[in-house]
Design a protein around this motif. Structure first.
Motif, PDB file in Angstrom:
ATOM      1  N   GLU A   1       0.828  -1.214   0.000  1.00 52.18           N
ATOM      2  CA  GLU A   1       0.000   0.000   0.000  1.00 52.18           C
ATOM      3  C   GLU A   1       0.858   1.259   0.000  1.00 52.18           C
ATOM      4  O   GLU A   1       0.556   2.233  -0.691  1.00 52.18           O
ATOM      5  CB  GLU A   1      -0.928   0.007   1.219  1.00 52.18           C
ATOM      6  CG  GLU A   1      -2.113  -0.929   1.076  1.00 52.18           C
ATOM      7  CD  GLU A   1      -2.811  -1.205   2.402  1.00 52.18           C
ATOM      8  OE1 GLU A   1      -3.867  -1.843   2.378  1.00 52.18           O
ATOM      9  OE2 GLU A   1      -2.281  -0.786   3.453  1.00 52.18           O
TER      10      GLU A   1
ATOM     11  N   ASP B   1       2.320   1.619  -3.536  1.00 52.04           N
ATOM     12  CA  ASP B   1       1.248   2.041  -4.444  1.00 52.04           C
ATOM     13  C   ASP B   1       0.948   3.512  -4.280  1.00 52.04           C
ATOM     14  O   ASP B   1       0.809   4.254  -5.238  1.00 52.04           O
ATOM     15  CB  ASP B   1      -0.043   1.272  -4.117  1.00 52.04           C
ATOM     16  CG  ASP B   1      -0.211   0.089  -5.038  1.00 52.04           C
ATOM     17  OD1 ASP B   1       0.472   0.078  -6.069  1.00 52.04           O
ATOM     18  OD2 ASP B   1      -1.013  -0.792  -4.711  1.00 52.04           O
ATOM     19  N   PHE B   2       0.840   3.924  -3.017  1.00 50.90           N
ATOM     20  CA  PHE B   2       0.481   5.306  -2.724  1.00 50.90           C
ATOM     21  C   PHE B   2       1.513   6.268  -3.301  1.00 50.90           C
ATOM     22  O   PHE B   2       1.168   7.225  -3.991  1.00 50.90           O
ATOM     23  CB  PHE B   2       0.348   5.511  -1.211  1.00 50.90           C
ATOM     24  CG  PHE B   2       0.073   6.929  -0.829  1.00 50.90           C
ATOM     25  CD1 PHE B   2      -1.146   7.513  -1.116  1.00 50.90           C
ATOM     26  CD2 PHE B   2       1.048   7.695  -0.210  1.00 50.90           C
ATOM     27  CE1 PHE B   2      -1.396   8.830  -0.782  1.00 50.90           C
ATOM     28  CE2 PHE B   2       0.803   9.013   0.130  1.00 50.90           C
ATOM     29  CZ  PHE B   2      -0.421   9.584  -0.160  1.00 50.90           C
ATOM     30  N   PHE B   3       2.796   5.995  -3.037  1.00 51.34           N
ATOM     31  CA  PHE B   3       3.807   6.935  -3.513  1.00 51.34           C
ATOM     32  C   PHE B   3       3.927   6.905  -5.031  1.00 51.34           C
ATOM     33  O   PHE B   3       4.214   7.922  -5.646  1.00 51.34           O
ATOM     34  CB  PHE B   3       5.146   6.687  -2.821  1.00 51.34           C
ATOM     35  CG  PHE B   3       5.131   7.217  -1.418  1.00 51.34           C
ATOM     36  CD1 PHE B   3       5.184   8.586  -1.198  1.00 51.34           C
ATOM     37  CD2 PHE B   3       5.004   6.375  -0.333  1.00 51.34           C
ATOM     38  CE1 PHE B   3       5.143   9.102   0.082  1.00 51.34           C
ATOM     39  CE2 PHE B   3       4.949   6.875   0.957  1.00 51.34           C
ATOM     40  CZ  PHE B   3       5.019   8.243   1.165  1.00 51.34           C
TER      41      PHE B   3
ATOM     42  N   THR C   1       1.370   6.469  -7.136  1.00 53.27           N
ATOM     43  CA  THR C   1       0.282   7.275  -7.695  1.00 53.27           C
ATOM     44  C   THR C   1       0.462   8.763  -7.385  1.00 53.27           C
ATOM     45  O   THR C   1       0.063   9.607  -8.173  1.00 53.27           O
ATOM     46  CB  THR C   1      -1.096   6.821  -7.184  1.00 53.27           C
ATOM     47  OG1 THR C   1      -0.981   6.521  -5.808  1.00 53.27           O
ATOM     48  CG2 THR C   1      -1.599   5.643  -7.940  1.00 53.27           C
ATOM     49  N   MET C   2       1.077   9.075  -6.243  1.00 49.67           N
ATOM     50  CA  MET C   2       1.327  10.484  -5.935  1.00 49.67           C
ATOM     51  C   MET C   2       2.182  11.132  -7.022  1.00 49.67           C
ATOM     52  O   MET C   2       2.070  12.310  -7.296  1.00 49.67           O
ATOM     53  CB  MET C   2       2.059  10.624  -4.589  1.00 49.67           C
ATOM     54  CG  MET C   2       1.188  10.459  -3.374  1.00 49.67           C
ATOM     55  SD  MET C   2      -0.158  11.625  -3.319  1.00 49.67           S
ATOM     56  CE  MET C   2      -1.490  10.546  -3.789  1.00 49.67           C
ATOM     57  N   PHE C   3       3.069  10.324  -7.624  1.00 49.96           N
ATOM     58  CA  PHE C   3       3.931  10.865  -8.665  1.00 49.96           C
ATOM     59  C   PHE C   3       3.363  10.581 -10.052  1.00 49.96           C
ATOM     60  O   PHE C   3       4.067  10.647 -11.052  1.00 49.96           O
ATOM     61  CB  PHE C   3       5.345  10.282  -8.541  1.00 49.96           C
ATOM     62  CG  PHE C   3       6.153  10.932  -7.457  1.00 49.96           C
ATOM     63  CD1 PHE C   3       6.948  12.037  -7.738  1.00 49.96           C
ATOM     64  CD2 PHE C   3       6.097  10.475  -6.161  1.00 49.96           C
ATOM     65  CE1 PHE C   3       7.678  12.648  -6.742  1.00 49.96           C
ATOM     66  CE2 PHE C   3       6.822  11.080  -5.159  1.00 49.96           C
ATOM     67  CZ  PHE C   3       7.620  12.176  -5.446  1.00 49.96           C
TER      68      PHE C   3
ATOM     69  N   SER D   1       2.532   4.175 -11.773  1.00 46.95           N
ATOM     70  CA  SER D   1       2.058   3.007 -11.033  1.00 46.95           C
ATOM     71  C   SER D   1       3.214   2.048 -10.803  1.00 46.95           C
ATOM     72  O   SER D   1       4.229   2.114 -11.491  1.00 46.95           O
ATOM     73  CB  SER D   1       0.940   2.299 -11.808  1.00 46.95           C
ATOM     74  OG  SER D   1       1.493   1.700 -12.940  1.00 46.95           O
TER      75      SER D   1
ATOM     76  N   ALA E   1      -4.311  10.079  -8.417  1.00 45.26           N
ATOM     77  CA  ALA E   1      -3.560  10.372  -7.196  1.00 45.26           C
ATOM     78  C   ALA E   1      -4.519  10.799  -6.092  1.00 45.26           C
ATOM     79  O   ALA E   1      -4.387  10.394  -4.932  1.00 45.26           O
ATOM     80  CB  ALA E   1      -2.544  11.474  -7.459  1.00 45.26           C
TER      81      ALA E   1
ATOM     82  N   SER F   1      -6.437   7.849  -4.728  1.00 41.48           N
ATOM     83  CA  SER F   1      -5.530   7.010  -3.958  1.00 41.48           C
ATOM     84  C   SER F   1      -5.258   7.647  -2.595  1.00 41.48           C
ATOM     85  O   SER F   1      -5.152   6.969  -1.568  1.00 41.48           O
ATOM     86  CB  SER F   1      -4.256   6.828  -4.772  1.00 41.48           C
ATOM     87  OG  SER F   1      -3.186   6.575  -3.951  1.00 41.48           O
TER      88      SER F   1
ATOM     89  N   ARG G   1      -8.060   4.333   5.083  1.00 40.45           N
ATOM     90  CA  ARG G   1      -7.325   3.235   5.719  1.00 40.45           C
ATOM     91  C   ARG G   1      -6.806   3.667   7.079  1.00 40.45           C
ATOM     92  O   ARG G   1      -6.884   2.927   8.053  1.00 40.45           O
ATOM     93  CB  ARG G   1      -6.162   2.795   4.827  1.00 40.45           C
ATOM     94  CG  ARG G   1      -6.631   1.896   3.711  1.00 40.45           C
ATOM     95  CD  ARG G   1      -5.456   1.408   2.900  1.00 40.45           C
ATOM     96  NE  ARG G   1      -5.936   0.519   1.848  1.00 40.45           N
ATOM     97  CZ  ARG G   1      -5.481   0.543   0.614  1.00 40.45           C
ATOM     98  NH1 ARG G   1      -4.538   1.387   0.267  1.00 40.45           N
ATOM     99  NH2 ARG G   1      -5.966  -0.286  -0.278  1.00 40.45           N
TER     100      ARG G   1
ATOM    101  N   SER H   1       6.506  15.657  -3.328  1.00 36.43           N
ATOM    102  CA  SER H   1       5.829  15.071  -4.490  1.00 36.43           C
ATOM    103  C   SER H   1       5.145  16.177  -5.294  1.00 36.43           C
ATOM    104  O   SER H   1       4.952  17.275  -4.800  1.00 36.43           O
ATOM    105  CB  SER H   1       4.794  14.043  -4.031  1.00 36.43           C
ATOM    106  OG  SER H   1       3.610  14.709  -3.647  1.00 36.43           O
ATOM    107  N   PRO H   2       4.785  15.895  -6.542  1.00 37.35           N
ATOM    108  CA  PRO H   2       4.158  16.933  -7.368  1.00 37.35           C
ATOM    109  C   PRO H   2       2.733  17.288  -6.941  1.00 37.35           C
ATOM    110  O   PRO H   2       2.148  18.198  -7.514  1.00 37.35           O
ATOM    111  CB  PRO H   2       4.140  16.325  -8.772  1.00 37.35           C
ATOM    112  CG  PRO H   2       4.938  15.084  -8.711  1.00 37.35           C
ATOM    113  CD  PRO H   2       5.007  14.659  -7.293  1.00 37.35           C
ATOM    114  N   VAL H   3       2.183  16.585  -5.958  1.00 38.17           N
ATOM    115  CA  VAL H   3       0.815  16.887  -5.529  1.00 38.17           C
ATOM    116  C   VAL H   3       0.763  18.291  -4.929  1.00 38.17           C
ATOM    117  O   VAL H   3       1.615  18.660  -4.129  1.00 38.17           O
ATOM    118  CB  VAL H   3       0.358  15.869  -4.467  1.00 38.17           C
ATOM    119  CG1 VAL H   3      -1.022  16.233  -3.949  1.00 38.17           C
ATOM    120  CG2 VAL H   3       0.344  14.480  -5.048  1.00 38.17           C
TER     121      VAL H   3
END
Lengths: 304, 357
Positions: free
Chosen positions: A95, A98-100, A102-104, A107, B3, B6, B13, B200-202
């Motif tokens: 998890e 996956d999270f990091f 998608t943050m960038f 996948s 993103a 997610s 969670r 991060s780019p967010v």
């Protein structure tokens, strides 16, 4: 063009000057080490480079982008692994990754090749919560998370602190493979013995760079001859050595004392005899070659 | 967009894996409503009444029967002398005494009025006032001429849950949104993950929105639970429009989220965030929003202070919509006030949210 270029960067927290005119440049594809004790300013420099802090004076560029002006561009290109374990302890290994990813905007599947070698080692624990991993495993996961978006520059702030010797060796082998894939790396560490593992290093002390060069080059510049002295009892021996004629500096290095000497005024035999005469037992004096730590001590002493 | 989803999934969670969070977010509202509805009520059940007077007097006998028939009162003893009242009250044998003058029935018939004295136990003024009110109510019914007829509109039986349900709604929504949002953001700061999120780019706004949405959703769940419980368990009516109530609540939830963000900006540890939201939000909300103490009876300075508490306006609106059943036209001054606060809080907190460390 250098990948990382730092030009006379200064940063203060109130009255404490954390960085004082720091300049260095990192070439593409090298592992550059920033070596210095705790509180030397390593983390501050890292935070400026990853655009989390703004320098008071001076400038820094990463792949030609200014860390203050172009911070958005830089943020999508770099990978950063902070000194403290900074992943979500209540999420599982998979998890977190996956999270990091998608943050960038990518996948894990897309970049699996990039992290395969490292991830393979923690994949058996993919459903375990990150907080329940061992120290070495945590570092591997953090490295995966920092690499998952294919950064071209990687910043690793004390990646091996608190990791056992075997895992540290493992970790460095991974860094070499990442370097071979073309990633430039800036690594900081308080462990002097890791300095020789880098391509080039800078020694940092109290916010100032006191020496820069290849590990071999820095060691070669060590100005004195060096004896390793051991004997019983150890602490009085250290005190006694410091006032021996011909002894310039003396530091305790584990079981041995490292003694910088003036060769004109003393020798191994002479020192051995003197110490035995003074009543020390099991005295061994041998000539040794300098390590990075000896250089650091020497330079730090000069600096003061 | 991916993103974003997610990120929200990650927040959920965090919430569902932490037992304490679940306890605060989903269990506490139910417990509070039930507590306030049943245990912590200001109503008095089964108060003991002493009747002092002539037990043979027909009018007195009638009133004794009436008192006994009232669900909140029962007659503990009937005796002729006022002198015994103090002793019985001191021993805790009685809560209130009703004293009739000699020849009560006769004077009532011939002179058109007779005197009655009600003695309450002033050492517990709140309860005494309640009981005396009940007794007065009974006397009113029997002696129509002597008392004004009092009726409470919208809440004829003066149930305290009519007051507590809107109050608890304000308190819980405020607590869940502000405190939990603040803590979840500060936790990322404390754990160092905020560093990674910022690198991060967010965009920071993205971080804020993704943090807010799960708590917004949970707040709506809470709102539904509270409304269902209050309607079907406590019997509090929902006389106005449900849509209007939901709209007003959504606005208040947004204001609370803004407050939570503001707290997360100024605190660097979870402890600080908890203290600020506990002392700085919950306490003033309890005291100044009119849940426990009416704002009208506060010193003028504190009345002005109570005006800056969003929960006060929300609770006023909930009371109007739920209990009085009025429409939009009757609540727009409060609605405007809350709207301005919400916009102000959101703008300020988003602006203050740092893009760097």
């Amino acid at each position: 063009m250098a990948t990382i270029e730092i030009d006379r960067v200064c940063k203060s927290y109130g009255a404490v000057q954390a960085l004082n005119e720091v300049s260095l440049s990192v070439e593409p594809g090298e592992i550059y080490g920033l070596i210095g004790p705790d509180g030397a300013g390593k983390t501050t420099l890292f935070r400026i480079l990853v655009t989390l802090l703004v320098p008071d004076r001076g400038s820094a560029r990463i792949e030609g982008y200014d860390v203050v002006r172009d911070y958005r561009t830089i943020r999508s290109r770099i990978g950063y692994m902070p000194g403290r374990f900074s992943l979500y302890q209540d999420l599982t290994v998979a998890e977190n990754l996956d999270f990091f990813a998608t943050m960038f905007g990518t996948s894990v599947a897309e970049n699996y090749e990039n992290i395969r070698e490292i991830y393979a080692q923690i994949e058996p624990f993919r459903d375990r919560r990150a907080g329940k991993l061992s120290g070495g495993m945590k570092q591997k996961l953090a490295l995966c998370c920092a690499l998952v978006h294919r950064p071209t520059v990687l910043f690793l702030d004390e990646p091996t602190t608190g990791v056992d010797a075997v895992s540290r060796k493992d970790f460095w082998n991974m860094l070499y493979r990442i370097r071979d894939a073309g990633v430039t790396m800036l690594v900081s560490t308080p462990y002097m013995d890791e300095a020789s593992l880098c391509d080039r290093i800078s020694l940092i002390q109290k916010g100032r760079i006191i020496e820069t060069g290849t590990p071999a080059g820095i060691v070669a510049k060590y100005p004195h001859r060096l004896f390793g002295v051991s004997g019983m009892p150890a602490y009085p021996l250290l005190k006694y050595l410091r006032q021996c004629p011909g002894v310039l500096r003396c530091f305790s290095f584990g079981s041995e004392h490292h003694v910088a000497v003036d060769p004109a005024r003393t020798s191994t035999e002479h020192l051995q005899a003197t110490l035995e005469q003074a009543g020390f037992r099991q005295v061994v004096v041998r000539e040794i070659s300098a390590s990075i730590e000896d250089c650091f001590m020497e330079l730090a002493k000069e600096d003061q | 967009m991916k993103a974003f989803f997610s990120f929200i999934r990650k927040e959920f969670r965090h919430i569902f894996r932490d037992k304490r969070t679940i306890l605060i977010v989903l269990v506490m509202p139910v417990v509070q409503i039930v507590l306030f509805g049943f245990a912590v009520s200001t109503e008095v059940h089964d108060a003991r009444v002493d009747v002092v007077g002539d037990a043979a007097d027909p009018a007195v006998r009638r009133i004794v029967e009436q008192i006994d028939r009232n669900p909140y009162l029962h007659v503990a003893a009937v005796y002729p002398s006022v002198g015994d009242v103090a002793g019985r009250m001191r021993k805790g044998d009685t809560d209130v005494a009703v004293c009739f003058e000699r020849g009560y029935d006769g004077r009532l018939q011939h002179d058109g009025g007779a005197s009655v004295r009600v003695l309450g136990d002033g050492s517990d003024p709140n309860t005494a006032q309640m009981i005396v009110n009940y007794v007065n109510g009974v006397l009113q019914d029997t002696e129509a001429a002597a008392f004004p007829r009092v009726q409470y509109m919208y809440n004829p039986s003066v149930l305290s849950s009519y007051n507590f349900v809107p109050g608890v709604m304000g308190l819980i929504l405020m607590l869940v949104c502000s405190m939990m949002t603040a803590i979840s953001i500060v936790r990322e700061k404390e754990n160092g993950t905020m560093e990674l999120l910022l690198v991060s780019p967010v965009r920071p706004v993205g971080v804020i929105i993704s943090k807010a949405i799960p708590y917004l959703a949970l707040s709506l769940v809470n709102l539904a639970t509270i409304l269902l419980l209050s309607r079907f368990v406590l019997g509090v009516p929902l006389r106005g429009s449900l849509l209007l109530l939901l709209f007003v609540s959504a606005l208040f939830i947004l204001a609370s989220l803004g407050l939570g963000l503001l707290i997360s900006v100024i605190s660097s540890t979870q402890k600080t965030a908890l203290l600020i939201s506990g002392m700085g939000l919950t306490m003033p909300t309890m005291i100044f929003s009119g849940i426990i103490f009416p704002c009208e009876s506060m010193p003028v300075v504190l009345q002005y202070f109570s005006d800056i508490i969003p929960a006060k306006w929300y609770i006023i609106m909930v009371k109007k919509v739920m209990i009085e059943g009025v429409g939009f036209a009757y609540i727009y001054p409060e609605l405007l006030m809350l709207l301005m606060m919400t916009v102000f809080l959101l703008v300020v907190s988003v602006r203050l949210f740092k893009r760097r460390l």
